[in-house]
Structure formats: C-alpha cells, structure tokens
Design an enzyme around this catalytic site. Structure first.
Site, PDB file in Angstrom:
ATOM      1  N   HIS A 275       8.844   4.726   7.395  1.00  0.00           N
ATOM      2  CA  HIS A 275       8.958   3.267   7.490  1.00  0.00           C
ATOM      3  C   HIS A 275       9.569   2.863   8.833  1.00  0.00           C
ATOM      4  O   HIS A 275       9.104   1.950   9.501  1.00  0.00           O
ATOM      5  CB  HIS A 275       9.875   2.727   6.386  1.00  0.00           C
ATOM      6  CG  HIS A 275       9.270   2.743   5.017  1.00  0.00           C
ATOM      7  ND1 HIS A 275       8.018   2.263   4.744  1.00  0.00           N
ATOM      8  CD2 HIS A 275       9.762   3.162   3.819  1.00  0.00           C
ATOM      9  CE1 HIS A 275       7.760   2.382   3.446  1.00  0.00           C
ATOM     10  NE2 HIS A 275       8.808   2.938   2.864  1.00  0.00           N
TER      11      HIS A 275
ATOM     12  N   GLU B 212      11.784   7.487   4.573  1.00  0.00           N
ATOM     13  CA  GLU B 212      12.364   6.320   5.249  1.00  0.00           C
ATOM     14  C   GLU B 212      12.091   6.361   6.751  1.00  0.00           C
ATOM     15  O   GLU B 212      11.910   5.323   7.376  1.00  0.00           O
ATOM     16  CB  GLU B 212      13.868   6.207   4.978  1.00  0.00           C
ATOM     17  CG  GLU B 212      14.245   6.040   3.506  1.00  0.00           C
ATOM     18  CD  GLU B 212      13.548   4.884   2.795  1.00  0.00           C
ATOM     19  OE1 GLU B 212      13.152   3.918   3.474  1.00  0.00           O
ATOM     20  OE2 GLU B 212      13.374   4.963   1.564  1.00  0.00           O
TER      21      GLU B 212
HETATM   22 ZN   LIG Z   1       9.071   3.324   0.767  1.00  0.00          ZN
END
Ligand SMILES: [Zn+2]
Length: 635
Positions: A412, A409
């Site tokens: 991202h 995460e």
């Molecule tokens: Zn992902």
C-alpha cells in the site's frame, strides 16, 4: 468507503489483520521503530497553529459561488482553492489520528482528531454546492475549457467524473432530501452493530483446555480454530445457537439495510441496486457477474481443497466446523523487525531496484511504527500525506504473519509513494478496487520467495498451506458472500419480503452448493444457515467482492512478473509499476487492463485457480513422500 473525491475525504486504508499480543511502554520503544510524525508538524503547537489558520479558510469557497460558469479562470481558481484546503485538511487529520493511534487512551490526541474531523465535515458542507454548480455549466463549454486551459489538466478527472454522474444527480432540493435520508439509511447496519457487538447475550462455554470463554463474535473467530473437534462442535453450536435466537431481528435489520440501497437505486434512477453501487467506481456490473460465474465453474477446485483438508486432518467426514483449524500447524519462525525489512526487500526484488531502493529509504526514514505498545491501536494500516510520504502502522510481533503484514502494508505504502510521485494531487489517490491489488501482490512475492528458500518439507508445507488457505477464503468464501448479497438484493427487487427465516434458507442452500454437501464433500449442518447474521459486510453495499477481485488480479499479475524475471525481460513489471504510479488518473478497470489483467474476462481468474491447483499438486507430492502414520492424526 469510496475514495472518489466527491465530498468524501479519505485518509487511509484499513486492512484485515489480527490484534497484537505483546506490549511494551511506548517510551521504551527506540526511535527507529517509531514513525516520525514530526515530518508533518514539528510540534503539537505547530499543529494547533495550522488548525486555527485552516479554520479561517473553511468559508473561503463561498466567494466562488455563482461564478464557476463565468470563465475557465474562475473555475480554475475555485478548484485550486478547494483542493489546496483539502490537502491541508488531510495533513491535519493524518497527524492527529496518527498521534491518537500511538495511545488511544490519551485524551488530547483524541480531541485533536475530533477537531480535524469536524473541520473536514465543515469544509465538506461549505463546498457541497460545487458539483451541482459545475453541472449547470454547458458540457460542451466545459470540455472546451479543459482542452484549452492547460492549468485545468490536473482537474480533468474530477470534472469528467462530475459530468459522468449527471444522470444520477438530482436537483438542489431533492439532493438535500437525499442527504437527510442518508442518516436514516445507516440505521439497519447500526442496529446490527449494536446488537452483535454489545447487546446480544453471548453464552459462556468451557473448553477441553479448562479455559472458560464468553463466545462473542471475536471469541468465536478465534476458537473456531480449536484443535479439538469436540471444542469446535461446542463453539459452533453455542455461537450459532445464540445468533439463531435473534434470527428475526437480524432479518429485520438486514432488510432495513437493503431497503436503503433500493431507495438510492430508485431516486437516482438506476436499474438495480448492484448497478447503483458499482457506478461509484465505474465498475461494470458484468465484472461482478463474471466473478460469480467463474467461481461456480471452479467449485471442483474448492472440492479438491476440501478433500485434501479432510485427508490432512485425518477425518472420516469433513464438516463445515472443520474449516478453520489450520491446515498445517504453525512452525517455529521468528523475525526481528530489521530482519523482516531485509526479507521484504529481497522478496520484492522482482519489482526492480528503483522500487526496493525507495522502500529501503522509507524503512530507514521512519515511515513505519513497528512495535506494539500499551494503548496503541491494534491491527495495521497504511496512510500518507501528499507532498510528504506514506506512513504505516504495524503491531509487529515477529511471527510469520507479521512479516506478511509488513509486505502487505509496504505494498500500500509504495503504491501511495509512486502515485504521489507520478500524479498531481487531485489524481494521487487510487481507487479501492486496485488498492488491495498492490498489497496482496507483495504478499504473493513474499510467499514465493520464502518457498524458494525453504529447504525442508515441514516449512514448505506450512507456507503452501498458508498460501492455499488464503486463496480458499478470499476466492471462494468472499465470492460466496458476494453471491448471497446479490441474491437477497434481487429477492427484494422482485418485491419479495426479506425475513430472517428466508435469508437463512437462502444462505443454507447456497452454502451447501458451494461446499458440496449433497456430493458428500463437506457436511453443512442446518444450524449453519444463520452464519449470514454474523457478517457485517452485508451492510456495506456490494463491497466484499473486491477482496476476491483484488486477489484474482494480484495473483495473476504477480505470476506474470515472477515468470518474466526468469527471461530477463521487464515488460510486465514496467506495466505494473506504471499502474502503481497512476493514482486515479484512470478508472480502476482501465488501470488494471493497462497493467495486463482484463477483469472483464475470465483469464485472471483462471490464473488464480491454476495457482491454487499448483499449490495443491505440490502439497500432495510432499504428503505422498512422507512416512504414513499407522493411525492418522484425529484433529
Ligand atoms: Zn490492505
């Protein structure tokens, strides 16, 4: 699914993760482990004030109607207004959905979320005339305006994207019919969803542990990993037996989904359904075909993996039912959230100090909602608001996979952070095709960092097994799905009917080829033919291949950056970071090419296969030096 900015607002990336286990009450979770939605609005009352003001702005676009082609100034004013409202709407939505995810049971946040969605839909519909009207402007004139009017620069990509779609955009009346048909097109997938999630009478079985389970799709996913072979047999036979009863219905729902894709293809003048789907992100169909060809040519690597699995599980015959029991039993590793953040920062050091400093600051300034609590949404995702910062939701339980999720995460979120910093709002969102590159790149750095630190064979074997299983399921299983998806679309395009029965035949033939059934590598029983009916992705219109291409690109890029660190150079790293800050200012394939991976060639795929083989080399070396048990463990 599309992140292109053409009538679809996009608010976050949903990742494939497991549900949470432990849960406390949210009020007992210390502030530093909660995200701070106050950075968006100081209070719910401020959110409501903003929503009411925004509702008044929804009709604002109407004043530009019929004026876009008058002058570059008129066009600019309309686009500025449109993107400005869109950004405000995204802020409204991220706050409301974030609040609702903190406790999905709470009614008020759910109402807020719904209100934000309704406003977004209303705005989308109120501005749906913009693209068709832009297409009425003479293309040469439009290009001249883009070159002359500096303030139009941030909108260049949007305008060029609109022009690129012209050959596949219909007249106003036809577009209205196509939009109405859109609701009907989802029917196949929706019926499949209701049947498989709610109505299918899933049977109940008793496992050797004494536990009684109702084998629905999620229970199947969990119990196919059962350590006892007899349990796995029971789980497979029962679950697929239940699906088999509905083979005809499942065939009819998938055929309906395919008909919808073929309808889109025909009315929008594409040659094939594949071409129509990939056109959205401007991905050449050759990239898709290349992936399939690369995987076919690499089946010996999958067979090597299967043979290693057979050996490690101590089995005489490997069967498809034995693919999900973990290769290496989990070892005892536990992390507190702060430790996980520290490890993540250290592991990402090859990306440079500026990257890790920014992430460190993010960790310290409450971008992240770490811990599970009663009522909190399960899984993990990353989102963000331009001009503010990224947000990430986790359900951190301290296991190794939770550490991996944090790295994922954070990949991202840093992609979001860097693109926000490097781009004006209209090109700050990145395409789906590159999104999972940034996250899986970080997973790769993490696992190699952990491997470098792991002293004992048991830990190394566990980490290598995790890396290997990830590569196997993403590179081979997801590509096999993509292969099957293309095959049944082509069958329909040839005018041949799609039925549950012939879909099963096709699926079984393909699965046996992939897993080397005839070569006696892995036995695939007849009942496995129905597995396709359990996969919802076949309704997503050529989406699933991107899991494989992302893994291919990130494995190749991470390898290059890790290798470069040893030489003291930063060329590859800098090119990769540039991609992360480029948002959607270029097409996905070009962004990756600039970063050093050409997805139109086999080179990145070969690098990923080399990593898989290297991983197996090392596992075999460890296994060779381990004392041989008199009787191999039967699992
Ligand atoms: Zn992902």
């Amino acid at each position: 699914m599309s992140r292109t900015r053409l009538g679809l607002l996009w608010f976050g990336i949903i990742c494939m993760t497991t549900a949470s286990l432990d849960a406390a009450e949210r009020k007992d979770v210390p502030d530093k482990y909660r995200w701070n939605l106050g950075d968006l609005y100081p209070s719910d009352a401020d959110w409501t004030k903003a929503k009411d003001a925004l509702a008044k702005r929804v009709p604002e676009m109407a004043k530009f109607k019929g004026r876009l082609g008058k002058s570059s100034k008129d066009l600019l004013a309309a686009l500025e207004t449109m993107f400005d409202i869109e950004l405000a709407l995204s802020r409204l939505a991220v706050y409301a959905s974030g609040l609702s995810d903190e406790d999905v049971r709470a009614a008020r946040p759910r109402e807020m979320k719904q209100a934000a969605e309704e406003l977004a839909t209303a705005f989308s519909s109120a501005s749906s005339w913009v693209r068709p009207e832009i297409l009425t402007i003479d293309a040469a004139k439009l290009k001249k305006w883009i070159a002359q009017e500096k303030k139009l620069a941030p909108y260049r990509v949007f305008l060029e994207e609109t022009l690129r779609r012209k050959p596949h955009t219909l007249g106003v009346a036809e577009e209205r019919v196509a939009a109405e048909a859109g609701d009907l097109e989802r029917a196949g997938g929706e019926v499949h969803g209701v049947l498989s999630n709610a109505d299918l009478p899933y049977p109940t079985i008793k496992l050797s542990t004494g536990e009684t389970v109702r084998l629905d799709a999620s229970a199947y996913t969990l119990h196919r990993q059962a350590p006892s072979r007899a349990d796995r047999d029971k789980v497979f036979t029962t679950f697929f037996g239940a699906l088999k009863t509905y083979e005809r219905t499942m065939g009819a729902t998938l055929a309906a989904g395919v008909k919808a894709h073929l309808f889109e293809k025909r009315v929008r003048h594409f040659n094939t359904a594949l071409e129509a789907a990939l056109f959205q992100d401007n991905i050449p169909p050759a990239v898709y075909k290349q992936l399939l060809a690369d995987v076919h040519r690499s089946l010996p690597t999958l067979h090597r993996y299967l043979t290693l699995r057979k050996k490690m599980l101590g089995l005489d015959t490997l069967r498809y039912q034995d693919l999900y029991v973990p290769l290496v039993a989990s070892i005892d590793m536990h992390f507190k959230p702060d430790e996980a953040c520290e490890i993540t920062l250290e592991a990402l050091a090859p990306l440079g100090k500026a990257y890790t400093d920014a992430l460190h600051k993010g960790f310290d300034s409450r971008w992240t909602d770490y811990l599970p609590s009663t009522g909190k949404r399960s899984g993990a995702y990353s989102t963000g608001v331009y001009g503010v910062h990224p947000y990430q939701l986790l359900n951190f339980n301290g296991r190794y996979e939770d550490l991996t999720t944090l790295a994922h995460e954070s990949g991202h979120s840093m992609h979001t952070f860097l693109s926000y910093a490097g781009q004006p709002y209209p090109t700050a969102d990145y395409p789906i095709f590159v999104a999972e590159v940034a996250s899986t790149f970080n997973e790769n750095l993490l696992i190699h960092f952990m491997l470098d630190r792991a002293k004992d064979d048991a830990t190394r074997l566990f980490l290598l097994g995790t890396l290997l299983d990830g590569l196997r399921t993403t590179l081979f299983r997801q590509t096999q799905f993509a292969d099957f998806e293309l095959a049944f679309h082509e069958q329909a395009e040839r005018g041949e009917p799609l039925t549950g029965e012939n879909l099963s035949q096709l699926y079984l033939k393909m699965t046996r080829e992939y897993y080397g059934h005839d070569k006696k590598v892995c036995q695939v029983d007849d009942l496995l033919a129905i597995e396709w009916a359990y996969v919802p992705h076949f309704y997503y219109d050529f989406y699933v291949y991107q899991y494989a291409t992302s893994m291919v690109a990130s494995t190749s890029l991470a390898r290059a950056v890790r290798d470069e660190v040893k030489t003291g150079k930063t060329t590859r790293r800098d090119a990769y970071l540039k991609m992360l800050s480029s948002g959607s200012s270029k097409y996905a394939i070009d962004l990756l090419k600039d970063a050093g991976v050409d997805m139109t060639t086999s080179a990145p795929f070969d690098a990923a296969i080399a990593e898989m083989n290297g991983t197996m080399d090392e596992m075999e070396r460890i296994l060779d030096r381990q004392p041989k048990p008199a009787q191999p463990p039967k699992r």
